[in-house]
Scaffold this motif. Structure first.
Motif, PDB file in Angstrom:
ATOM      1  N   GLY A  79     -87.072   4.455  28.369  1.00 61.74           N
ATOM      2  CA  GLY A  79     -86.735   3.226  29.077  1.00 61.74           C
ATOM      3  C   GLY A  79     -87.608   2.064  28.655  1.00 61.74           C
ATOM      4  N   VAL A  90     -89.056  22.126  26.312  1.00 61.79           N
ATOM      5  CA  VAL A  90     -88.492  23.375  26.836  1.00 61.79           C
ATOM      6  C   VAL A  90     -88.672  24.554  25.887  1.00 61.79           C
ATOM      7  CG1 VAL A  90     -86.759  22.261  28.276  1.00 61.79           C
ATOM      8  CG2 VAL A  90     -86.196  22.826  25.907  1.00 61.79           C
ATOM      9  N   ILE A  91     -89.048  24.297  24.642  1.00 56.81           N
ATOM     10  CA  ILE A  91     -89.184  25.440  23.716  1.00 56.81           C
ATOM     11  C   ILE A  91     -90.325  26.369  24.129  1.00 56.81           C
ATOM     12  CG2 ILE A  91     -88.248  24.304  21.657  1.00 56.81           C
ATOM     13  CD1 ILE A  91     -91.283  24.205  20.736  1.00 56.81           C
ATOM     14  N   SER A 141     -89.946  11.896  16.367  1.00 59.11           N
ATOM     15  CA  SER A 141     -88.935  12.385  17.304  1.00 59.11           C
ATOM     16  C   SER A 141     -89.450  13.622  18.021  1.00 59.11           C
ATOM     17  CB  SER A 141     -87.650  12.728  16.541  1.00 59.11           C
ATOM     18  OG  SER A 141     -86.843  13.628  17.279  1.00 59.11           O
ATOM     19  N   ALA A 152     -87.632  15.662  19.979  1.00 63.05           N
ATOM     20  CA  ALA A 152     -86.661  16.751  19.842  1.00 63.05           C
ATOM     21  C   ALA A 152     -86.805  17.420  18.480  1.00 63.05           C
ATOM     22  CB  ALA A 152     -85.244  16.217  20.019  1.00 63.05           C
ATOM     23  N   TYR A 153     -86.983  16.609  17.434  1.00 61.10           N
ATOM     24  CA  TYR A 153     -87.117  17.200  16.103  1.00 61.10           C
ATOM     25  C   TYR A 153     -88.421  17.986  15.991  1.00 61.10           C
ATOM     26  CZ  TYR A 153     -86.678  17.934  11.149  1.00 61.10           C
ATOM     27  OH  TYR A 153     -86.569  18.537   9.916  1.00 61.10           O
ATOM     28  N   HIS A 164     -88.013  21.203  17.625  1.00 57.91           N
ATOM     29  CA  HIS A 164     -87.176  22.072  16.796  1.00 57.91           C
ATOM     30  C   HIS A 164     -88.014  22.693  15.670  1.00 57.91           C
ATOM     31  CE1 HIS A 164     -83.254  23.503  15.664  1.00 57.91           C
ATOM     32  NE2 HIS A 164     -83.401  23.064  14.431  1.00 57.91           N
ATOM     33  N   HIS A 178     -90.198  25.389  17.080  1.00 58.06           N
ATOM     34  CA  HIS A 178     -89.342  26.533  17.406  1.00 58.06           C
ATOM     35  C   HIS A 178     -89.024  27.345  16.144  1.00 58.06           C
ATOM     36  CE1 HIS A 178     -85.826  28.604  19.082  1.00 58.06           C
ATOM     37  NE2 HIS A 178     -85.096  28.122  18.095  1.00 58.06           N
ATOM     38  N   LEU A 179     -88.661  26.661  15.063  1.00 56.67           N
ATOM     39  CA  LEU A 179     -88.323  27.355  13.816  1.00 56.67           C
ATOM     40  C   LEU A 179     -89.565  27.983  13.184  1.00 56.67           C
ATOM     41  CD1 LEU A 179     -85.828  24.775  12.253  1.00 56.67           C
ATOM     42  CD2 LEU A 179     -85.259  26.935  13.362  1.00 56.67           C
ATOM     43  N   TYR A 200     -92.348  14.205  10.450  1.00 55.98           N
ATOM     44  CA  TYR A 200     -91.024  13.603  10.574  1.00 55.98           C
ATOM     45  C   TYR A 200     -91.200  12.143  10.948  1.00 55.98           C
ATOM     46  CZ  TYR A 200     -86.611  12.122  12.638  1.00 55.98           C
ATOM     47  OH  TYR A 200     -85.475  11.425  12.934  1.00 55.98           O
ATOM     48  N   MET A 256     -90.122  15.098   6.397  1.00 56.03           N
ATOM     49  CA  MET A 256     -88.698  14.801   6.605  1.00 56.03           C
ATOM     50  C   MET A 256     -88.620  13.330   6.990  1.00 56.03           C
ATOM     51  SD  MET A 256     -85.445  15.347   6.908  1.00 56.03           S
ATOM     52  CE  MET A 256     -85.221  17.122   6.785  1.00 56.03           C
ATOM     53  N   HIS A 283     -82.498   3.039  17.127  1.00 54.28           N
ATOM     54  CA  HIS A 283     -83.121   4.129  17.878  1.00 54.28           C
ATOM     55  C   HIS A 283     -84.594   3.863  18.167  1.00 54.28           C
ATOM     56  CE1 HIS A 283     -85.111   8.284  17.639  1.00 54.28           C
ATOM     57  NE2 HIS A 283     -84.628   8.186  18.835  1.00 54.28           N
ATOM     58  N   THR A 295     -83.686  19.099   3.732  1.00 47.22           N
ATOM     59  CA  THR A 295     -83.103  19.719   4.916  1.00 47.22           C
ATOM     60  C   THR A 295     -84.212  20.317   5.770  1.00 47.22           C
ATOM     61  OG1 THR A 295     -82.909  21.939   4.005  1.00 47.22           O
ATOM     62  CG2 THR A 295     -81.119  20.420   3.505  1.00 47.22           C
ATOM     63  N   THR A 296     -83.893  20.553   7.026  1.00 44.72           N
ATOM     64  CA  THR A 296     -84.872  21.161   7.925  1.00 44.72           C
ATOM     65  C   THR A 296     -85.238  22.559   7.444  1.00 44.72           C
ATOM     66  OG1 THR A 296     -83.863  19.914   9.710  1.00 44.72           O
ATOM     67  CG2 THR A 296     -85.310  21.717  10.336  1.00 44.72           C
ATOM     68  N   ALA A 297     -84.240  23.301   6.991  1.00 46.07           N
ATOM     69  CA  ALA A 297     -84.507  24.657   6.500  1.00 46.07           C
ATOM     70  C   ALA A 297     -85.507  24.609   5.348  1.00 46.07           C
ATOM     71  CB  ALA A 297     -83.199  25.312   6.053  1.00 46.07           C
ATOM     72  N   SER A 347     -80.441  13.235  21.003  1.00 43.30           N
ATOM     73  CA  SER A 347     -81.734  12.908  20.385  1.00 43.30           C
ATOM     74  C   SER A 347     -81.459  12.034  19.171  1.00 43.30           C
ATOM     75  CB  SER A 347     -82.442  14.190  19.942  1.00 43.30           C
ATOM     76  OG  SER A 347     -83.181  13.954  18.759  1.00 43.30           O
ATOM     77  N   GLY A 380     -83.263  11.128  16.618  1.00 42.54           N
ATOM     78  CA  GLY A 380     -83.710  11.641  15.326  1.00 42.54           C
ATOM     79  C   GLY A 380     -82.697  12.582  14.690  1.00 42.54           C
ATOM     80  N   PHE A 381     -82.175  13.512  15.484  1.00 40.22           N
ATOM     81  CA  PHE A 381     -81.187  14.452  14.949  1.00 40.22           C
ATOM     82  C   PHE A 381     -79.899  13.743  14.532  1.00 40.22           C
ATOM     83  CE2 PHE A 381     -83.577  17.788  17.275  1.00 40.22           C
ATOM     84  CZ  PHE A 381     -83.750  18.638  16.219  1.00 40.22           C
ATOM     85  N   ILE A 425     -79.565  10.671  13.417  1.00 43.14           N
ATOM     86  CA  ILE A 425     -79.784   9.974  12.152  1.00 43.14           C
ATOM     87  C   ILE A 425     -79.730  10.957  10.994  1.00 43.14           C
ATOM     88  CG2 ILE A 425     -81.477   8.687  10.804  1.00 43.14           C
ATOM     89  CD1 ILE A 425     -82.543   7.736  13.631  1.00 43.14           C
ATOM     90  N   GLN A 426     -80.386  12.107  11.192  1.00 48.65           N
ATOM     91  CA  GLN A 426     -80.426  13.107  10.128  1.00 48.65           C
ATOM     92  C   GLN A 426     -79.014  13.579   9.783  1.00 48.65           C
ATOM     93  OE1 GLN A 426     -83.015  16.358  11.223  1.00 48.65           O
ATOM     94  NE2 GLN A 426     -83.041  17.104   9.118  1.00 48.65           N
ATOM     95  N   TYR A 459     -78.509   2.822  28.356  1.00 48.58           N
ATOM     96  CA  TYR A 459     -79.524   3.108  27.339  1.00 48.58           C
ATOM     97  C   TYR A 459     -78.948   3.760  26.089  1.00 48.58           C
ATOM     98  CZ  TYR A 459     -82.941   2.416  31.105  1.00 48.58           C
ATOM     99  OH  TYR A 459     -83.690   1.911  32.107  1.00 48.58           O
ATOM    100  N   SER A 477     -76.863   4.616  22.582  1.00 46.50           N
ATOM    101  CA  SER A 477     -76.432   3.939  21.348  1.00 46.50           C
ATOM    102  C   SER A 477     -74.974   4.325  21.163  1.00 46.50           C
ATOM    103  CB  SER A 477     -77.238   4.417  20.144  1.00 46.50           C
ATOM    104  OG  SER A 477     -78.602   4.194  20.341  1.00 46.50           O
ATOM    105  N   ILE A 528     -81.664  23.313  21.033  1.00 45.35           N
ATOM    106  CA  ILE A 528     -81.980  24.635  21.565  1.00 45.35           C
ATOM    107  C   ILE A 528     -81.445  24.814  22.976  1.00 45.35           C
ATOM    108  CG2 ILE A 528     -83.979  25.042  20.095  1.00 45.35           C
ATOM    109  CD1 ILE A 528     -85.675  23.943  22.385  1.00 45.35           C
ATOM    110  N   ASP A 548     -78.007  24.228  11.499  1.00 42.27           N
ATOM    111  CA  ASP A 548     -78.531  22.867  11.392  1.00 42.27           C
ATOM    112  C   ASP A 548     -77.507  21.881  10.852  1.00 42.27           C
ATOM    113  OD1 ASP A 548     -78.701  22.684   8.570  1.00 42.27           O
ATOM    114  OD2 ASP A 548     -80.717  23.514   8.567  1.00 42.27           O
ATOM    115  N   THR A 589     -77.505  19.844   8.309  1.00 43.36           N
ATOM    116  CA  THR A 589     -77.210  19.819   6.880  1.00 43.36           C
ATOM    117  C   THR A 589     -76.094  20.807   6.560  1.00 43.36           C
ATOM    118  OG1 THR A 589     -79.559  19.415   6.555  1.00 43.36           O
ATOM    119  CG2 THR A 589     -78.252  19.874   4.611  1.00 43.36           C
TER     120      THR A 589
END
Lengths: 699, 699
Positions: A102, A149-150, A167, A169-170, A173, A176-177, A218, A245, A260, A285-287, B313, B315-316, B318-319, B348, B350, B390, B441, B443
């Motif tokens: 906000g 939450v992860i 980010s 969230a990223y 993630h 988590h990975l 990131y 990334m 954003h 890529t994230t992977a 999110s 970031g995700f 955009i990716q 709020y 986009s 997740i 993911d 990608t």
């Protein structure tokens, strides 16, 4: 600086403002995680409506706490945040994390509110993380200042991988990975809106962190260029891999990034080049980011790029060889005598590389041991990969396979060793304990090994001596300068221009042409005329006898087309038709500051956009790497019997210009040297035209 | 043909020669699998040393069986295989699968032995699969004619995905991964050494198979070009996606492929272009092959390439936008009124695309439903993707998320719908049941959706009318022809050349130049002189007055340099300096036969290797797609104010040449039209030189 970030990540005490009894709410989660982790410092829930929160004594406000907490976590609505920041500042809290969204991301109102909380924090000498961020965690200190939450159910294990993410969230993630891949985390920082601490600063801090050996980052952009570049350079000299990334490379992505966050996106190509320049790896890529980080966490980086491959299936071997070559690895053949030895043991094998022991090695495992041992001991490789397929999925077969494989590993080895397999995680962990990096498929392994080789090369480069790249700023004019003026300035920066003469009259022009004794080019010289051709201010290939008349015509044409321009005269220079035409320039990237651009002229730049970039300043070695990045590079090496061009001189020009660009980054907005002719080896480079644009708003 | 392959995949009865009581041995596994699957046909173990094998009555040899089995599986050493093939042939068995290695892949001896078993089979009218292959399976018929270990414990479920693989290990790996992804297999064929049935034939059969809707293929090369190309074209017209892994693209890989199988590798670039030409997808990685196949198995192919993205999110989002644009998808903005509606509901957010409902949609799921519904109903997209992260990993949260998502899906929709998430397989299956494609993911999702869009476009192209592309072969000479001879031949194929005159004397040459009235080019004309410049046989930009002298000089120079050449005379033509310089050629690929090459001239071809290929023949539409593949294409569209070139005429030339190349594929080894000048729009193309090389060994 570093200390205040430390207060965020390993505080002696923490206040959670907006603490909730509900462990699934934003104000409840950090408390739950801290308690589950057994955090050893003091934890103070702040909630005026409750006396206890999740079993802990709660306080009405910051001022009521029994001590000044080292850091504070603000889990409050945006509207309540400013007051809390003020209270923290008044109490002398060192740092605060703001979870709430906000702010700047929702428009002008939010931007103003965000600015007020930053100003308030700054006035109190307090550092801010966020707003609109997911906080931090530090598993080895059992500290979890996050509501991600992860962590529900499973906290993180400590390790050597740092995570820095704009980010939340990223970043979550990635953690988590990484956990699923068996990696431990050293520190985890999400920066959100970056009102104060940004990715560059967090990255810099992470590079200094002794527990961190490899960093996943990131960002949609960075704000502090010097800090960012310095962090990358520090990482390189400390041999810590940065696996990045960066999003926003597409037009839609860049637009979305701009909407954003408040970060300026800058040019993605420039960002890409700068990561390369400073030895960081940009994951596509994230992977890939996870795979490369996993490989780097082993701490083994190859000296060179030779890969030996063992397979029991030809098809897989070929695929891995393809993938390895695609990332620049050298699938060099085994030495002849080792090939003969292999053939003697297994006449059906392909002993070259990939070494294919065929399915026979599945039933006769001593053949596997013998082949792998020969590859490791005699192949002269920096890296080794074995393709095991689904074999390790069978518990009985897997243990035999492991034994046969380990029997092949020499007592001492510094090989980077990898395997591809499809197997349950327990089997994978077993092979990892034996010192192998394990990948699901060959493409992932090849890309990770390619990245390792790139890091190895980058780490081995000497630290560029920044001081040596510094030049004393010149006393520059503030207004526009003519071509002759630009050349005079750049000459002082060490850049050579061809012999030429500035003349005032047609007669002087003719004399100059006679003195040069070759066809000449004649150009109008005026600080106000940037595009000389458009006003009739350029004539080429003139013979001496024609010069005087043409000079008079040019003066007249320019006077008609640009009556108000100050005319310094005419520049007369011998025609230069040889060499390879290139374009060199300086521009100011909105994010990364003064940037040097290089490309070949003509269709290469116009049709193919075949250009590359570097952040200024850089040395001659870096310029050489830069030059080799363009697709048209073979043209400089000489094609169809043409002589090799003077690439050394070109590299010196680029480095000299980069030093000029950096020293004058505040005053100089752009430089164009177009064209620059790169003459045959030993004959240097000739910049035929020069333009400098001055303007403020520099870094 | 099709019927005999059917006997391999769904036989009424099967003999297993070399049947073993040990269910882990090559001769034991098929029996075990057939019994576990409950195969309904007759199974006859053949083993002279045993009366029973795995509980079934065993027979001493093929001749002793109670009936002639429809197919036979030979699980015997290489040395015993020939006798078994003879026995099968004598008995009238329709087909046999040979598992054993030790044939063509191990050298000359093995190659001869392989040839003998093929000859024996052919004489008996029996088809062969292998040797050195892993056999076949057909889950819906409960038929498992394979010893692959991936079936240990779990057999396959029937489905619509066919697998055709030269490499047994790779084919098994694909089946293993497909199973893990929840896909069912229609038929699975591995071709090994391909002594008889090759990948092209198996692919062709698979395209005709009514149970198969999408095909994963693996090959290091193909042997039967016409069958291969026809299979791809059939697949396209039947809207069956072919997802191809072709290895051997690197130099090492190609070498290894050649040493690994007898297949000729051919040019990888040509193979790549041909897959594109016929609408197949070439996977870069195994993971991609699985992802794309998974997406195709849904049977939904988009009409166009517009993708709407929902995220919580930024970031995700955009990716994913970056990844989508990189594969050519259009992340088009939402219509203005839909954006306004979204903003009204969630200030709020986009609302553009990616639509970012922010983390607020996590707590207020009606916002998710509303946003997703707007994207689906009002966005005008062909494809939809939501980024769930997740979230679905939490069982309680996941069901709410699913409900909210499904509440947004319109009653009727033909959108391709995808999700990215990290969740346990059960959760993934739930979302799949709701009609979503699920990827780990963004990608992977973007690449798969990009492939779907490509298939959609290819499937919608009209079937090229092969008959219309046929031309009656010309009566060609067998020996070499001069430039004038080549032009005369190609003119009959519809290719236009500039006005020019063949003259015998200097005086005639001068007259021709006067008649043309412009500067001319003069070239020696001889069937034996291919490189005219090297013998002094080319002079350009000649004025009429100079022509006679220069003609005499040229005759003399050529007589000295090539005294034995037959001289037909001199070709005189007006100078053509305009247009965009291109190169057009025909060559004969060792695998894929007559190929047309196209590229821009100069640095594009010499430095950048910016060329592309097509298998001949092809129509004008295909030529247009071909032309657009080169990086330098913008030059044809006109850069820096240059006029757009006559791309239509160029496309006609390429198609005409392809028809000539195919009609004369046995006689013509190569054609060079270099340079071909593409004139401004409406003014056609001018091939300035022409060379035809004749030679046998054609397809």
């Amino acid at each position: 600086m570093a200390d205040t970030i430390s207060s965020l990540l390993a505080p002696a005490s923490v206040a959670l403002v907006g603490a909730s009894d509900d462990a699934t709410r934003i104000g409840g989660r950090p408390l739950k995680y801290l308690r589950e982790a057994g955090f050893g410092g003091a934890v103070y829930p702040v909630n005026p409506k409750r006396s206890r929160v999740q079993g802990l004594k709660a306080y009405a406000d910051i001022a009521s706490l029994p001590e000044v907490p080292e850091t504070a976590i603000l889990a409050l609505p945006a509207s309540a945040t400013l007051a809390a920041v003020e209270a923290c500042g008044d109490a002398g809290v060192a740092s605060a994390t703001v979870f709430s969204a906000g702010f700047a991301e929702v428009g002008e109102e939010g931007r103003k509110l965000q600015q007020r909380i930053v100003d308030t924090a700054r006035d109190a000498g307090m550092r801010l993380l966020g707003p609109n961020c997911l906080g931090v965690f530090n598993p080895s200190a059992q500290y979890y200042g996050t509501f991600s939450v992860i962590l529900d159910g499973t906290l993180m294990k400590p390790g050597s991988v740092g995570v820095v993410s704009q980010s939340g969230a990223y970043g979550a993630h990635l953690a988590h990975l990484a956990r699923a891949r068996g990696m431990g985390i050293s520190k985890w920082i999400t920066t959100g809106n970056e009102s104060d601490i940004d990715v560059a600063e967090a990255l810099h801090w992470m590079v200094d962190d002794p527990d961190t050996n490899v960093i996943m980052a990131y960002a949609e952009g960075v704000k502090d260029r010097d800090l960012f570049v310095d962090a990358l350079e520090q990482a390189r000299t400390k041999r810590k891999a940065v696996v990045f990334m960066k999003t926003g490379r597409s037009s839609v992505g860049a637009e979305a990034a701009a909407s954003h966050t408040a970060a300026l996106a800058g040019s993605d190509d420039v960002f890409d080049a700068v990561l390369r320049q400073f030895g960081a790896y940009r994951a596509e890529t994230t992977a890939q980011q996870i795979d490369v980080t996993y490989a780097c966490a082993s701490g083994r980086f190859p000296q060179d790029n030779k890969l030996g491959i063992f397979t029991m299936s030809g098809g897989f071997g070929i695929q891995l060889a393809d993938d390895a070559e695609a990332v620049g690895l050298d699938v060099a053949p085994m030495p002849d005598d080792a090939q003969e030895e292999l053939l003697a043991a297994l006449p059906y094998s392909s002993p070259r590389n990939p070494v294919d022991a065929t399915a026979q090695a599945v039933s006769q495992m001593e053949l596997l041991t013998q082949s792998v041992n020969l590859i490791m001991q005699r192949g002269g490789y920096d890296m080794f990969a074995a393709i095991l397929g689904i074999g390790p999925a069978s518990p009985t077969f897997s243990s035999k396979l492991r034994e046969a494989l380990m029997a092949a590993v020499p007592e001492k080895d510094d090989l980077v060793r990898g395997l591809t397999m499809s197997a349950p995680v327990e089997a994978v962990r077993d092979y990892e304990k034996d010192g192998f990096l394990v990948f699901e498929d060959g493409t992932a392994l090849a890309k990770a090994f390619g990245a390792l080789a790139g890091f190895g090369r980058a780490f081995d480069r000497p630290a560029s001596e920044r001081e040596a790249l510094w030049m004393e700023p010149l006393d520059l004019p503030t207004g526009p300068v003519s071509e002759a003026g630009a050349k005079a300035i750049l000459s002082k920066a060490g850049i050579a221009f061809p012999e030429e003469r500035l003349v005032k009259t047609g007669a002087e022009a003719a004399q100059a042409a006679r003195d040069f004794g070759t066809p000449v080019v004649m150009k109008i010289c005026s600080p106000e005329i940037l595009h000389k051709t458009e006003v009739g201010g350029v004539a080429v290939n003139l013979l001496a006898d024609d010069v005087e008349d043409r000079a008079d015509e040019m003066f007249a044409a320019v006077a008609r087309a640009a009556p108000d321009a100050t005319i310094e005269g005419l520049l007369i220079a011998p025609m230069v038709g040889d060499g390879v035409e290139t374009i060199v320039g300086v521009s100011r990237d909105p994010v990364l500051g003064p940037i040097v651009m290089f490309g070949l002229g003509g269709v290469f730049v116009e049709v193919l956009k075949d250009v590359t970039f570097r952040a200024a300043p850089f040395d001659v070695d870096e310029a050489h790497r830069m030059i080799r990045e363009i697709r048209g590079f073979p043209l400089l090496e000489g094609v169809r019997g043409a002589k090799r061009a003077d690439i050394d001189a070109l590299a010196r020009l680029l480095s000299d210009l980069s030093r000029f660009a950096y020293a004058h980054r505040e005053a100089v907005k752009g430089v164009d040297l177009n064209p620059v002719r790169v003459m045959p080896e030993g004959e240097g480079v000739i910049a035929l035209d020069a333009l400098i644009e001055f303007g403020g708003d520099g870094a």
